[in-house]
Design a protein around this motif. Structure first.
Motif, PDB file in Angstrom:
ATOM      1  N   UNK A  17       0.800  -1.224   0.000  1.00  0.00           N
ATOM      2  CA  UNK A  17       0.000   0.000   0.000  1.00  0.00           C
ATOM      3  C   UNK A  17       0.833   1.275   0.000  1.00  0.00           C
ATOM      4  N   UNK A  18       2.116   1.144   0.123  1.00  0.00           N
ATOM      5  CA  UNK A  18       2.952   2.340   0.150  1.00  0.00           C
ATOM      6  C   UNK A  18       2.997   2.954  -1.240  1.00  0.00           C
ATOM      7  N   UNK A  19       2.919   4.247  -1.321  1.00  0.00           N
ATOM      8  CA  UNK A  19       3.045   4.916  -2.611  1.00  0.00           C
ATOM      9  C   UNK A  19       3.719   6.274  -2.400  1.00  0.00           C
ATOM     10  N   UNK A  20       3.817   7.027  -3.485  1.00  0.00           N
ATOM     11  CA  UNK A  20       4.386   8.366  -3.402  1.00  0.00           C
ATOM     12  C   UNK A  20       5.883   8.364  -3.125  1.00  0.00           C
ATOM     13  N   UNK A  21       6.306   9.434  -2.487  1.00  0.00           N
ATOM     14  CA  UNK A  21       7.740   9.637  -2.256  1.00  0.00           C
ATOM     15  C   UNK A  21       8.342   8.535  -1.395  1.00  0.00           C
ATOM     16  N   UNK A  22       7.577   8.106  -0.397  1.00  0.00           N
ATOM     17  CA  UNK A  22       8.112   7.070   0.499  1.00  0.00           C
ATOM     18  C   UNK A  22       8.394   5.777  -0.263  1.00  0.00           C
ATOM     19  N   UNK A  23       7.504   5.423  -1.183  1.00  0.00           N
ATOM     20  CA  UNK A  23       7.708   4.209  -1.968  1.00  0.00           C
ATOM     21  C   UNK A  23       8.972   4.327  -2.824  1.00  0.00           C
ATOM     22  N   UNK A  24       9.113   5.454  -3.492  1.00  0.00           N
ATOM     23  CA  UNK A  24      10.289   5.651  -4.344  1.00  0.00           C
ATOM     24  C   UNK A  24      11.566   5.592  -3.514  1.00  0.00           C
ATOM     25  N   UNK A  25      11.523   6.215  -2.351  1.00  0.00           N
ATOM     26  CA  UNK A  25      12.711   6.237  -1.495  1.00  0.00           C
ATOM     27  C   UNK A  25      13.054   4.823  -0.997  1.00  0.00           C
ATOM     28  N   UNK A  26      12.024   4.109  -0.569  1.00  0.00           N
ATOM     29  CA  UNK A  26      12.283   2.767  -0.030  1.00  0.00           C
ATOM     30  C   UNK A  26      12.798   1.834  -1.124  1.00  0.00           C
ATOM     31  N   UNK A  27      12.215   1.946  -2.301  1.00  0.00           N
ATOM     32  CA  UNK A  27      12.707   1.131  -3.413  1.00  0.00           C
ATOM     33  C   UNK A  27      14.166   1.440  -3.712  1.00  0.00           C
ATOM     34  N   UNK A  28      14.512   2.698  -3.633  1.00  0.00           N
ATOM     35  CA  UNK A  28      15.901   3.077  -3.892  1.00  0.00           C
ATOM     36  C   UNK A  28      16.820   2.451  -2.848  1.00  0.00           C
ATOM     37  N   UNK A  29      16.387   2.456  -1.599  1.00  0.00           N
ATOM     38  CA  UNK A  29      17.197   1.828  -0.543  1.00  0.00           C
ATOM     39  C   UNK A  29      17.360   0.333  -0.812  1.00  0.00           C
ATOM     40  N   UNK A  30      16.269  -0.309  -1.182  1.00  0.00           N
ATOM     41  CA  UNK A  30      16.318  -1.753  -1.424  1.00  0.00           C
ATOM     42  C   UNK A  30      17.182  -2.053  -2.645  1.00  0.00           C
ATOM     43  N   UNK A  31      17.044  -1.217  -3.656  1.00  0.00           N
ATOM     44  CA  UNK A  31      17.804  -1.437  -4.892  1.00  0.00           C
ATOM     45  C   UNK A  31      19.310  -1.384  -4.638  1.00  0.00           C
ATOM     46  N   UNK A  32      19.714  -0.589  -3.674  1.00  0.00           N
ATOM     47  CA  UNK A  32      21.155  -0.535  -3.394  1.00  0.00           C
ATOM     48  C   UNK A  32      21.523  -1.430  -2.205  1.00  0.00           C
ATOM     49  N   UNK A  33      20.644  -2.394  -1.948  1.00  0.00           N
ATOM     50  CA  UNK A  33      20.886  -3.412  -0.910  1.00  0.00           C
ATOM     51  C   UNK A  33      21.160  -2.815   0.461  1.00  0.00           C
ATOM     52  N   UNK A  34      20.410  -1.778   0.771  1.00  0.00           N
ATOM     53  CA  UNK A  34      20.515  -1.173   2.105  1.00  0.00           C
ATOM     54  C   UNK A  34      20.199  -2.258   3.145  1.00  0.00           C
ATOM     55  N   UNK A  35      21.131  -2.568   4.017  1.00  0.00           N
ATOM     56  CA  UNK A  35      20.906  -3.683   4.950  1.00  0.00           C
ATOM     57  C   UNK A  35      19.745  -3.431   5.903  1.00  0.00           C
TER      58      UNK A  35
END
Lengths: 232, 204
Positions: A17-35
């Protein structure tokens, strides 16, 4: 955003259900394997899985097990039935009538086999996504070995006597090759498979048009609703 | 302990069976598919049916779910084994994909959903370490109790998220509430559930 700022949204993300800026930010963290975020989301998936405990359990119909297992059966009955159906069409009227009865008896299995084959092809990672019509959306997948699979969603119902027809358009200006007709189900979804090998390098596009029931040998130009170019 | 919760826990909580079953799926043993279905078929069907509310569609989506697991089993970590939660997440999202695709929101959200699928389903490792302590009988009871303790607004947003796959923005539109208010309801509800289930579920 920092991991601390995103951490309250891990469960919302896991829930989808996450969307907007938070979703983009979290995806970016995951994409760079943020532990922090990777572990946080993984743990949050536990919460969503546990929420399954809140649903009412319902026994599926027994035929569903058979359908599921048929997908991985190395000797599917449906193939034998399809062969039987093809053979009987060449026999006498009496045999044809008899065979038709057999056909109808196994119609569900044939449909299931076609459905399964189409779904199999749709699993191919290299897919061409196409969008068409008002809100309708389709997915076309070309598998050189298995053929062309089409799945459509939110497709308009057809007027009586009409059908959707698929076309393989060869490179070099060759005539479009009729590739089978199909109709959407009541909920606007459609699945269609043009079985058999296809060479993407020799294919310019896959098209779908609206044609008279039974199909035609060349597409009606102003009734072509989809043209999906095929990349090299 | 309610019976469905107990059965759910039993069906989901055997990690050893998961690991062996995953290895057999990776070897493409048809009997493994039969065993997979016997363990998770009812759960997958129940989840999908609870979302799509149409038995025929639910059957189709169960079939897709199991085929997807079959085709992607190679990426599963058989040693750590969390087959059930992974399969059930696929089931739920196939169902949500279906109801979203049938509505006017589909085009707007299609890309979002596809990305979500890649993030959540394309990587089975996202589902390790979550089920053995979480999906035991006691936790199944606690999750139902925790859900029942949510206030009306919190229950509503969880239902919209879980059963309809709505984003927070879509929930705000549906409920006619400011986005910030909906975000607060969602976060509070999920924090409450997390607190009720304890660190066994979410350590972050």
């Amino acid at each position: 955003m920092t991991c601390d700022e995103l951490s309250p949204d891990y469960a919302t993300y896991a829930l989808g259900s996450l969307d907007g800026e938070e979703l983009a930010e979290l995806r970016a963290h995951i994409a760079r394997n943020c532990p922090n975020c990777t572990v946080g989301v993984r743990n949050a998936n536990g919460l969503v899985a546990a929420m399954t405990g809140g649903i009412k359990l319902v026994d599926p119909p027994k035929r569903l097990r058979k359908r599921v297992l048929a997908m991985v059966d190395p000797n599917p009955r449906s193939s034998r039935m399809a062969w039987l159906f093809a053979l009987t069409t060449a026999l006498s009227l009496f045999v044809a009538v008899y065979s038709s009865l057999r056909y109808f008896a196994s119609h569900d299995e044939l449909l299931a086999a076609k459905y399964n084959a189409t779904i199999e092809v749709l699993q191919v990672p290299a897919a061409t996504e196409v969008t068409f019509g008002k809100g309708a959306r389709g997915r076309i997948v070309i598998s050189p070995k298995h053929g062309v699979a089409f799945s459509g969603q939110n497709m308009a119902a057809l007027a009586p006597g009409k059908t959707y027809e698929m076309w393989v358009i060869p490179k070099g200006g060759g005539a479009p090759i009729p590739s089978g007709s199909f109709a959407p189900s009541g909920d606007g979804t459609a699945l269609h498979l043009r079985p058999g090998p296809i060479d993407p390098a020799q294919t310019a596009a896959i098209a779908v048009s609206i044609e008279p029931e039974g199909g035609v040998q060349s597409p009606t130009k102003d009734q072509i609703i989809i043209v999906a170019p095929v990349g090299d | 302990m309610n019976l469905p919760g107990l059965l759910l826990a039993l069906e989901l909580s055997d990690g050893t069976q998961d690991a062996e079953l995953a290895r057999r799926l990776q070897r493409r043993e048809p009997q493994a598919m039969a065993d997979l279905y016997d363990r998770f078929g009812r759960l997958a069907y129940s989840i999908i049916l609870s979302v799509v509310r149409d038995a025929a569609i639910a059957e189709d989506l169960v079939q897709e779910t199991f085929l997807r697991v079959w085709n992607r089993a190679a990426g599963f970590d058989a040693e750590r084994g969390a087959l059930g939660p992974w399969l059930l997440a696929i089931a739920r999202n196939r169902a949500i994909d279906h109801i979203r695709s049938a509505g006017a929101r589909m085009d707007k959200n299609a890309a979002e959903l596809d990305i979500f699928e890649r993030a959540e389903h394309g990587n089975p490792a996202s589902y390790v370490d979550i089920e053995r302590d979480v999906l035991n009988a006691d936790s199944a009871r606690r999750i139902k109790a925790a859900l029942s303790k949510l206030n009306q607004n919190q229950q509503k947003v969880i239902e919209l998220a879980y059963y309809e796959g709505l984003s927070q923005t879509e929930m705000a539109e549906r409920l006619g509430q400011p986005l910030g208010t909906v975000k607060t309801w969602v976060r509070t509800a999920l924090k409450h559930l997390k607190d009720e289930l304890g660190q066994a579920v979410m350590t972050a």
